[in-house]
Design a protein around this motif. Structure first.
Motif, PDB file in Angstrom:
ATOM      1  N   SER A  51       0.854  -1.138  -0.063  1.00 18.49           N
ATOM      2  CA  SER A  51      -0.130   0.006  -0.137  1.00 18.49           C
ATOM      3  C   SER A  51       0.892   1.283  -0.114  1.00 18.49           C
TER       4      SER A  51
ATOM      5  N   PHE B 253      -7.044   7.686  -0.648  1.00 19.60           N
ATOM      6  CA  PHE B 253      -8.069   6.710  -0.980  1.00 19.60           C
ATOM      7  C   PHE B 253      -9.112   7.478  -1.809  1.00 19.60           C
TER       8      PHE B 253
ATOM      9  N   ASP C  69      -8.846  -0.428  -4.144  1.00 18.49           N
ATOM     10  CA  ASP C  69      -8.167   0.559  -3.558  1.00 18.49           C
ATOM     11  C   ASP C  69      -6.962   1.444  -4.024  1.00 18.49           C
TER      12      ASP C  69
END
Length: 179
Positions: A3, A9, A157
Motif C-alpha cells: 500500500s 484513498f 483501493d
C-alpha cells in the motif's frame, strides 16, 4: 502487494446487482454482504437492485449503470453457474470492452482452498466497459466474501501497489487520469 501511504484513498461509486429468481432484497444476504463491505471500505453504494435471471433485463440495467458517470464499478452476484436459468456471463460478456481474464482464474484459485474442485463450476468473470469495472461472481455469500476480501477490496483501493483498477475507472481528464 503493498500500500502506498502517499496516495490518497479514492472512494468509488459502486452498484450491486443480485441475480435471483427466488430472493428478495430482504433475503438477499450476498448483495447485502457486498453493499456492507464496500461501504465499510469507504466506497459509495451508487445503487442496489435485484433482478430475475433474465439476460435482457440484466443487460438493460447494467448498460444504464455503465453509462452513468456516478457508477464506476458494478458488482453482480448470482447466475454464474450451470443450471438452465444461469445466464449472467452470457448477458454481460457482450457489454465488455475488455475482459479481465485473471479475475475468473484467480477467483477459482482462491475458491479452491474452500470448496475444492467444485470451483470448476464457477463462471466468474470481470471486464471493463466504458471505464466501468463489471464483476460477475457466484450467488453464495461465501463466494462474495471470498471475491471481496481476497481480490476486489485491494484492487478497488487506489493505494494498492504495484497496481489497482482505480486508474482505469471513471471519466479521465485530458492527461488520461481518473477525474
Amino acid at each position: 502487494m503493498s500500500s502506498s501511504p502517499d496516495t490518497p484513498f479514492a472512494a468509488l461509486g459502486i452498484a450491486v446487482l443480485t441475480v435471483s429468481d427466488t430472493r428478495t432484497l430482504d433475503t438477499d444476504t450476498s448483495g447485502q454482504l457486498l453493499a456492507d463491505s464496500l461501504t465499510t471500505a469507504g466506497h459509495r453504494l451508487a445503487d442496489r437492485q435485484l433482478l430475475p435471471d433474465d439476460r435482457y433485463q440484466m443487460r438493460a440495467l447494467v448498460s444504464a449503470w455503465i453509462a452513468d458517470p456516478a457508477v464506476e464499478v458494478v458488482l453482480i452476484t448470482g447466475g454464474t453457474g450451470f443450471t438452465g436459468r444461469d445466464s449472467t456471463p452470457e448477458a454481460i460478456a457482450p457489454l465488455l470492452d475488455k475482459q479481465v481474464d485473471g479475475f475468473g482464474e484467480l477467483f477459482r484459485q482462491v475458491s479452491y482452498e474452500d470448496i475444492g474442485t467444485s470451483t470448476l463450476q464457477s463462471r466468474a468473470l470481470a471486464g471493463l466497459a466504458n471505464r466501468t469495472l463489471v464483476v460477475c461472481m457466484p450467488g453464495s455469500s461465501n463466494a462474495c466474501r471470498t471475491a471481496w476480501t481476497r481480490i476486489l477490496e485491494a484492487q478497488l483501493d487506489s493505494r494498492t501497489r504495484p497496481c489497482n483498477f482505480v486508474q482505469h475507472l471513471g471519466n479521465p481528464d485530458q492527461d488520461g487520469r481518473r477525474a
